[in-house]
Design a protein around this motif. Structure first.
Motif, PDB file in Angstrom:
ATOM      1  N   PRO A 118      -5.662  14.500   9.028  1.00 16.08           N
ATOM      2  CA  PRO A 118      -6.919  15.249   8.915  1.00 16.08           C
ATOM      3  C   PRO A 118      -7.276  15.534   7.452  1.00 16.08           C
ATOM      4  O   PRO A 118      -6.456  15.416   6.548  1.00 16.08           O
ATOM      5  N   ASP A 119      -8.520  15.933   7.251  1.00 12.29           N
ATOM      6  CA  ASP A 119      -8.992  16.359   5.925  1.00 12.29           C
ATOM      7  C   ASP A 119      -8.511  17.786   5.658  1.00 12.29           C
ATOM      8  O   ASP A 119      -9.309  18.744   5.621  1.00 12.29           O
ATOM      9  N   HIS A 120      -7.200  17.907   5.473  1.00 10.11           N
ATOM     10  CA  HIS A 120      -6.574  19.209   5.266  1.00 10.11           C
ATOM     11  C   HIS A 120      -5.459  19.001   4.251  1.00 10.11           C
ATOM     12  O   HIS A 120      -4.455  18.351   4.559  1.00 10.11           O
ATOM     13  N   GLN A 121      -5.666  19.526   3.032  1.00 10.82           N
ATOM     14  CA  GLN A 121      -4.754  19.166   1.943  1.00 10.82           C
ATOM     15  C   GLN A 121      -3.300  19.503   2.228  1.00 10.82           C
ATOM     16  O   GLN A 121      -2.435  18.653   1.965  1.00 10.82           O
ATOM     17  N   PRO A 122      -2.945  20.675   2.749  1.00 14.51           N
ATOM     18  CA  PRO A 122      -1.529  20.933   3.024  1.00 14.51           C
ATOM     19  C   PRO A 122      -0.917  19.920   4.005  1.00 14.51           C
ATOM     20  O   PRO A 122       0.232  19.508   3.839  1.00 14.51           O
ATOM     21  N   THR A 123      -1.689  19.512   5.019  1.00 10.62           N
ATOM     22  CA  THR A 123      -1.186  18.523   5.976  1.00 10.62           C
ATOM     23  C   THR A 123      -0.991  17.168   5.304  1.00 10.62           C
ATOM     24  O   THR A 123       0.020  16.493   5.510  1.00 10.62           O
ATOM     25  N   LEU A 124      -1.973  16.770   4.493  1.00  8.43           N
ATOM     26  CA  LEU A 124      -1.856  15.510   3.763  1.00  8.43           C
ATOM     27  C   LEU A 124      -0.650  15.549   2.823  1.00  8.43           C
ATOM     28  O   LEU A 124       0.141  14.597   2.769  1.00  8.43           O
ATOM     29  N   GLU A 125      -0.518  16.638   2.087  1.00  7.65           N
ATOM     30  CA  GLU A 125       0.579  16.763   1.135  1.00  7.65           C
ATOM     31  C   GLU A 125       1.930  16.661   1.837  1.00  7.65           C
ATOM     32  O   GLU A 125       2.827  15.936   1.384  1.00  7.65           O
ATOM     33  N   ALA A 126       2.077  17.363   2.960  1.00  9.09           N
ATOM     34  CA  ALA A 126       3.337  17.311   3.697  1.00  9.09           C
ATOM     35  C   ALA A 126       3.609  15.908   4.227  1.00  9.09           C
ATOM     36  O   ALA A 126       4.739  15.412   4.180  1.00  9.09           O
ATOM     37  N   GLY A 127       2.559  15.237   4.719  1.00  8.43           N
ATOM     38  CA  GLY A 127       2.726  13.871   5.210  1.00  8.43           C
ATOM     39  C   GLY A 127       3.145  12.915   4.116  1.00  8.43           C
ATOM     40  O   GLY A 127       4.024  12.063   4.315  1.00  8.43           O
ATOM     41  N   PHE A 128       2.543  13.054   2.946  1.00  8.19           N
ATOM     42  CA  PHE A 128       2.876  12.158   1.838  1.00  8.19           C
ATOM     43  C   PHE A 128       4.294  12.418   1.332  1.00  8.19           C
ATOM     44  O   PHE A 128       5.018  11.487   0.978  1.00  8.19           O
ATOM     45  N   ARG A 129       4.713  13.680   1.292  1.00  8.41           N
ATOM     46  CA  ARG A 129       6.071  13.998   0.832  1.00  8.41           C
ATOM     47  C   ARG A 129       7.127  13.374   1.739  1.00  8.41           C
ATOM     48  O   ARG A 129       8.226  13.029   1.284  1.00  8.41           O
ATOM     49  N   ALA A 130       6.805  13.242   3.016  1.00  5.16           N
ATOM     50  CA  ALA A 130       7.788  12.765   3.988  1.00  5.16           C
ATOM     51  C   ALA A 130       7.888  11.241   4.043  1.00  5.16           C
ATOM     52  O   ALA A 130       8.776  10.706   4.719  1.00  5.16           O
ATOM     53  N   VAL A 131       7.021  10.544   3.337  1.00  2.00           N
ATOM     54  CA  VAL A 131       6.999   9.083   3.424  1.00  2.00           C
ATOM     55  C   VAL A 131       8.270   8.480   2.838  1.00  2.00           C
ATOM     56  O   VAL A 131       8.705   8.835   1.741  1.00  2.00           O
ATOM     57  N   GLN A 132       8.868   7.577   3.580  1.00  2.67           N
ATOM     58  CA  GLN A 132      10.006   6.786   3.111  1.00  2.67           C
ATOM     59  C   GLN A 132       9.628   5.319   3.253  1.00  2.67           C
ATOM     60  O   GLN A 132       9.812   4.713   4.309  1.00  2.67           O
ATOM     61  N   ALA A 133       9.073   4.776   2.196  1.00  8.31           N
ATOM     62  CA  ALA A 133       8.576   3.396   2.230  1.00  8.31           C
ATOM     63  C   ALA A 133       8.515   2.857   0.805  1.00  8.31           C
ATOM     64  O   ALA A 133       8.609   3.611  -0.168  1.00  8.31           O
ATOM     65  N   ASP A 134       8.350   1.551   0.715  1.00  9.09           N
ATOM     66  CA  ASP A 134       8.148   0.923  -0.593  1.00  9.09           C
ATOM     67  C   ASP A 134       6.704   1.070  -1.047  1.00  9.09           C
ATOM     68  O   ASP A 134       6.420   1.104  -2.241  1.00  9.09           O
ATOM     69  N   LEU A 135       5.800   1.138  -0.067  1.00  8.34           N
ATOM     70  CA  LEU A 135       4.374   1.192  -0.364  1.00  8.34           C
ATOM     71  C   LEU A 135       3.679   2.091   0.639  1.00  8.34           C
ATOM     72  O   LEU A 135       3.889   1.952   1.855  1.00  8.34           O
ATOM     73  N   LEU A 136       2.889   3.009   0.144  1.00  8.87           N
ATOM     74  CA  LEU A 136       2.031   3.857   0.969  1.00  8.87           C
ATOM     75  C   LEU A 136       0.596   3.427   0.753  1.00  8.87           C
ATOM     76  O   LEU A 136       0.116   3.409  -0.379  1.00  8.87           O
ATOM     77  N   VAL A 137      -0.082   3.078   1.833  1.00 10.54           N
ATOM     78  CA  VAL A 137      -1.492   2.685   1.776  1.00 10.54           C
ATOM     79  C   VAL A 137      -2.286   3.668   2.615  1.00 10.54           C
ATOM     80  O   VAL A 137      -2.036   3.824   3.812  1.00 10.54           O
ATOM     81  N   THR A 138      -3.248   4.339   1.980  1.00  8.06           N
ATOM     82  CA  THR A 138      -4.139   5.240   2.697  1.00  8.06           C
ATOM     83  C   THR A 138      -5.546   4.651   2.694  1.00  8.06           C
ATOM     84  O   THR A 138      -5.905   3.873   1.808  1.00  8.06           O
ATOM     85  N   THR A 139      -6.323   5.020   3.688  1.00 12.55           N
ATOM     86  CA  THR A 139      -7.747   4.656   3.693  1.00 12.55           C
ATOM     87  C   THR A 139      -8.555   5.918   3.916  1.00 12.55           C
ATOM     88  O   THR A 139      -8.210   6.765   4.740  1.00 12.55           O
ATOM     89  N   GLY A 140      -9.636   6.058   3.155  1.00 17.89           N
ATOM     90  CA  GLY A 140     -10.503   7.221   3.237  1.00 17.89           C
ATOM     91  C   GLY A 140     -10.078   8.303   2.265  1.00 17.89           C
ATOM     92  O   GLY A 140      -8.953   8.324   1.751  1.00 17.89           O
ATOM     93  N   GLY A 141     -11.013   9.187   1.957  1.00 19.36           N
ATOM     94  CA  GLY A 141     -10.721  10.330   1.118  1.00 19.36           C
ATOM     95  C   GLY A 141     -10.405   9.997  -0.322  1.00 19.36           C
ATOM     96  O   GLY A 141      -9.775  10.788  -1.026  1.00 19.36           O
ATOM     97  N   ALA A 142     -10.849   8.822  -0.795  1.00 17.68           N
ATOM     98  CA  ALA A 142     -10.481   8.393  -2.145  1.00 17.68           C
ATOM     99  C   ALA A 142     -11.601   8.592  -3.159  1.00 17.68           C
ATOM    100  O   ALA A 142     -11.431   8.256  -4.334  1.00 17.68           O
ATOM    101  N   SER A 143     -12.736   9.141  -2.733  1.00 17.10           N
ATOM    102  CA  SER A 143     -13.859   9.291  -3.646  1.00 17.10           C
ATOM    103  C   SER A 143     -13.865  10.700  -4.258  1.00 17.10           C
ATOM    104  O   SER A 143     -12.798  11.275  -4.482  1.00 17.10           O
ATOM    105  N   VAL A 144     -15.023  11.265  -4.501  1.00 21.47           N
ATOM    106  CA  VAL A 144     -15.105  12.533  -5.233  1.00 21.47           C
ATOM    107  C   VAL A 144     -15.802  13.640  -4.448  1.00 21.47           C
ATOM    108  O   VAL A 144     -16.159  14.674  -4.999  1.00 21.47           O
TER     109      VAL A 144
END
Length: 394
Positions: A223-249
């Motif tokens: 979701p568009d919720h920074q704490p949720t995004l932050e927690a999800g990204f911290r938990a990633v165990q991968a060589d590459l993380l690819v996100t789509t959306g939310g990359a503009s300003v």
């Protein structure tokens, strides 16, 4: 505001962020479409001996034009044990070892046999050594057959196998985590409330990577919720993380601040590219990060130009960038602007047509495209028949 980063510079900076992953040895059938992690030498010589290239008779060229006395037979996997003396011949089949003493093969269509008596009835071989594949004609033990970084195509796998290899050194598979972001997104097939949209980018990206040595980690829709995004990204165990959306300003474009809050360093953001300008790249610990636009066409194009080459780089490819080729235009094109443009195009009768499929919001037009026409910044108008560079897409 900083100037937009040129596409080639962005690609080079992205690939400089990472090194190839660890090496493993896998059976030949598991090495398909991966890249050799080391030079692959021949473990044996091929052919292992002088072999017949035709069905016929092994003879001494000095005995031409015969006649000969047939003393035996040589077949693939069942060689004649003796040698050929003057006036003698050995019945031989394609792929069979040429017996000692013989130096030429007389093809069977140019001879007549009556019991053990063999008579020349045609022109015969024109020179000594005719119809023989010499030992080592293909390769010799110790030759480098495949260089490190070369793609392991079906032909190269066959070459490695016939040279004596049962397994090959490759880079381990790349773990790719895929996440879509946006409160408006729901899984395909879900009954839609007002302003909701089926999310297809993760599926599309996974399909674009299907021919590469990857393991997909599906992070789902975030979701568009920074704490949720932050927690999800911290938990990633991968060589590459690819996100789509939310990359503009915009106010709801939270991927960059969430990545930075999770500890990521953004190397670059905003590229002189159409479509796909707001793409970002960086590192989150040992994980490379690519933030793609949410627009499906932009996500598709940036995946071709950045995600696939990055996976190839991690996999040890010597040349990870996509190859282009030149074709004639089937219709005129206007002058290009300040960004490198990747026009969706159809190939018809070997010519590229792009005029009717350029709306970047429309997946139906992307689905019609078979290639992307590459238009450099400031390219002048192009006429029908002019050559253009294209990138083929699946």
């Amino acid at each position: 505001m900083k100037p937009l980063l040129p596409v080639l510079e962005a690609q080079q900076r992205l690939l400089a962020l990472v090194e190839p992953v660890a090496v493993e040895h896998v059976p030949l059938h598991e090495a398909a479409a991966r890249w050799a992690a080391e030079d692959i030498p021949a473990l044996r010589t091929q052919p292992y001996a002088d072999l017949s290239a035709m069905d016929g008779y092994a003879i001494r060229f000095a005995d031409m034009p015969g006649p000969w006395h047939v003393i035996g037979e040589s077949a693939a996997g069942r060689a004649f044990a003796g040698s050929v003396a003057p006036g003698q011949a050995v019945r031989i089949f394609t792929g069979a070892p040429v017996p000692g003493g013989a130096d030429t093969v007389l093809v069977q269509e140019e001879a007549t046999r009556d019991g053990t008596a063999l008579t020349l009835t045609g022109d015969g071989p024109p020179h000594r050594g005719r119809n023989i594949r010499r030992k080592g004609l293909d390769f010799t033990q110790g030759d480098t057959l495949i260089e490190a970084g070369e793609r392991l195509t079906p032909a190269r796998l066959a070459l490695a196998g016939i040279s004596g290899h049962a397994a090959l050194p490759v880079r381990r598979k790349i773990r790719v985590a895929l996440a879509a972001t946006g409160d408006e997104l729901v899984p395909p097939g879900t009954p839609l409330a007002e302003a909701q949209l089926p999310e297809t980018n993760r599926m599309m990206l996974a399909a674009q990577l299907a021919g590469l040595p990857v393991e997909i980690v599906d992070l789902g829709i975030l979701p568009d919720h920074q704490p949720t995004l932050e927690a999800g990204f911290r938990a990633v165990q991968a060589d590459l993380l690819v996100t789509t959306g939310g990359a503009s300003v915009g106010d709801h474009d939270l991927v960059r601040p969430a990545l930075e809050a999770a500890g990521a360093t953004i190397d670059f953001w905003r590229i002189a590219l159409r479509p796909g300008k707001p793409m970002m790249a960086g590192m989150l610990g040992n994980t490379a990060v690519l933030g793609l636009p949410g627009n499906p066409v932009s996500a598709f194009v940036t995946a071709q130009l950045f995600v696939r080459p990055l996976i190839a780089r991690l996999s040890g490819a010597a040349d990870p960038f996509p190859a282009t080729r030149t074709v004639p235009l089937g219709e005129p094109l206007p002058a290009n602007g300040e960004r490198t443009d990747y026009l969706r195009a159809e190939l018809r009768d070997g010519h590229a047509f792009a005029s009717t499929i350029q709306d970047s919001s429309m997946l139906r037009t992307l689905a019609r495209a078979s290639c992307l026409i590459v238009r450099e910044p400031g390219a002048p108008p192009a006429k029908t028949g002019d050559s253009v560079e294209i990138l083929d897409i699946a």
